[in-house]
Design a protein around this motif. Structure first.
Motif, short mmCIF file in Angstrom:
data_model
loop_
_atom_site.label_atom_id
_atom_site.label_comp_id
_atom_site.label_asym_id
_atom_site.label_seq_id
_atom_site.Cartn_x
_atom_site.Cartn_y
_atom_site.Cartn_z
N GLY A 7 0.80 -1.22 0.00
CA GLY A 7 0.00 0.00 0.00
C GLY A 7 0.83 1.27 0.00
O GLY A 7 2.06 1.24 -0.09
N VAL A 8 0.12 2.37 0.10
CA VAL A 8 0.75 3.69 0.20
C VAL A 8 0.15 4.43 1.39
O VAL A 8 -1.03 4.25 1.71
N THR A 44 4.80 -1.36 -6.37
CA THR A 44 3.51 -1.24 -7.05
C THR A 44 3.40 0.07 -7.82
O THR A 44 4.09 1.05 -7.50
N ALA A 67 1.05 2.17 -7.58
CA ALA A 67 0.61 3.22 -6.64
C ALA A 67 1.80 3.77 -5.85
O ALA A 67 1.88 4.98 -5.60
N GLN A 68 2.72 2.90 -5.45
CA GLN A 68 3.92 3.36 -4.74
C GLN A 68 4.79 4.21 -5.67
O GLN A 68 5.30 5.25 -5.26
N GLU A 69 4.94 3.78 -6.93
CA GLU A 69 5.71 4.57 -7.90
C GLU A 69 5.08 5.94 -8.10
O GLU A 69 5.79 6.95 -8.15
N ALA A 70 3.75 5.99 -8.20
CA ALA A 70 3.05 7.26 -8.39
C ALA A 70 3.24 8.18 -7.19
O ALA A 70 3.42 9.39 -7.35
N LEU A 71 3.21 7.62 -5.98
CA LEU A 71 3.42 8.44 -4.79
C LEU A 71 4.82 9.04 -4.81
O LEU A 71 4.99 10.23 -4.52
N ARG A 101 4.89 11.89 -7.37
CA ARG A 101 4.23 13.11 -6.86
C ARG A 101 5.05 13.75 -5.75
O ARG A 101 5.16 14.97 -5.66
#
Length: 137
Positions: free
Chosen positions: A55-56, A123, A125-129, A132
């Motif tokens: 998760g993030v 993941t 989502a982790q890469e996107a966090l 950002r």
């Protein structure tokens, strides 16, 4: 159990070594950020941020805990530091990459995979966090 690896960040021009891996591999005497609530050694952590496996976290909660770590690193750069979750890849790599962005690393995702572990940040989502976070660091 041993840490998975280590990185060195320049914090205000001072090298600071940070190990990463399972939080249960917290080295003796290290100041740790625990990202795994079920870690057997969670009570030994100086900083906590419970993040579900794969998760993030809330970005502001992550920023707050990393700011506290950075303050400690500025005050005591020679101390041992450790970031850990369950396996030491996804959440650990994500936190390391975000910390790297806060210290001026231009491409934190590439940096953490090159200097810590090629499998760090698991993941999308982790890469996107991380992406950002790097823009706002």
């Amino acid at each position: 159990m041993t840490p998975r690896g280590a990185v060195t960040l320049l914090v205000d021009g001072q090298p600071v070594r940070i190990t990463g891996g399972p939080f249960d591999a917290l080295p003796d005497g290290a100041r740790g950020l625990c990202l795994e609530a079920r870690s057997q050694r969670a009570a030994e952590a100086e900083w906590h941020l419970d993040v579900p496996d794969f998760g993030v976290p809330d970005p502001e909660a992550l920023r707050a805990v990393l700011m506290a770590m950075l303050a400690a690193m500025r005050a005591r750069p020679d101390d041992a530091y450790h970031i850990g979750c369950k396996a030491g890849l996804g959440r650990t790599g994500m936190a390391m990459a975000c910390l790297a962005a806060m210290t001026g690393i231009a491409e934190p995702l590439r940096w953490v995979r090159r200097t810590y572990d090629p499998g760090a940040v698991e993941t999308p989502a982790q890469e996107a966090l991380v992406a950002r976070f790097a823009v706002t660091a």
